[in-house]
Design an enzyme around this catalytic site. Sequence first.
Site: not given
Lengths: 317, 74
Positions: B57-59
């Site tokens: 998700v943080d990508a």
Amino acid sequence: MAEKELNSDDFIKHHLQNLTFGQCSDGKWRFADGHINIGTDQKAHQETKEYTCNPKEMGFNAIHIDTMAMSLLLGGLFCFLFWSVARKASVTNPSKLQNAVEYAFDFVRTGVSDIFVPKGNKIIGPLALTTIAWVLLMNLMDLLPVDLIPWIANGFQSSTEYGWVHYFKVLPVADINAPAGMALGVAILIHYYSIKEKGVGGFLSELTLQPLGKWAIPFNMIVEIPGFYAKQAALALRLYGNLFAGEMIFILIACLYIYSGELFQAGILSQSIMWGIVGILLQILWAVFHILIIALQAYVFMILTVVFLNQAHETHH
Amino acid sequence: MEDSLLKIAGAIMVGMGAIGGAIGVGVAASKYLEGIARQPELQGYLLGQFFIMMALVDALPIISLAFGLIQLFG
């Protein structure tokens, strides 16, 4: 030209520049100088130049020597380490290094066998092990202080004085080329296995006939093809973005030392020491958080590689 | 003028990336806590899965953060 002061903007730009080897404006191949020269030797260096060696003008053929050197060095170190353990491996009396290597090996093997369904593929295990170990070793270079390797490479003087190495970025993953190269290798493997397992027709039908049926082929193509390639590009960009942001924050915290040095030279000793201690604390905090990010990104790179290759092998019906 | 526009662009990229990342990781974390509440014995396993999902998700917020930092400082 007067000696240029060390201000934080130039410091940041200096540390974001790779050691580029390419064609200068007169056609000869040299290391790049750029125009971000912070050093006391600046005047003598600029008078004798009748060419410009700007790394931004070097074109496609320029090589980032520090990226190549660090990644090859770390890859060689990993290969040598595992090879030397495998050569002297003993069942009855394992050394501590052999235990660690066996743990890593088991970790990768259970991780891969959970996800990768088709059996009999010989390349997936070494690929996963190489991916996680190499990426983890390259990421660990981020924990070295920003100026340490350039300081050593310049003969133990400050990296803003002119040694023979003007720029050196220790972190190969913070250059977009290294993660992009690895993701390119994974992309080639994905295409190869997709076409080998499903045939060209099967591969194309997976791209064009899903999710809706065959009467909505343009819509399917618009949905599937960017998704397919965005997944592979995101593999590179995720690693690059995480490590570049981490390194950037290390450089920004290191700028506090510039301020501390200015205060020291202005004679306000107590404030200078205070800012130095604040800098040390911030670097330690960020490094501790960054260790988690490093390990996680290496693990996610491996898992996603295995997942994409699994998707390349399987058919949906 | 161009320089200040680049800095505003960098600030927007960093800020909106932070909003998206925070909401996404928050949703994932809330589901993780719900899972622990339902089955406390799976806490270790779910922690590992949570970290994987957080990295995924943080990508995109971190990609936009990296490009924003390039605009701000380079």
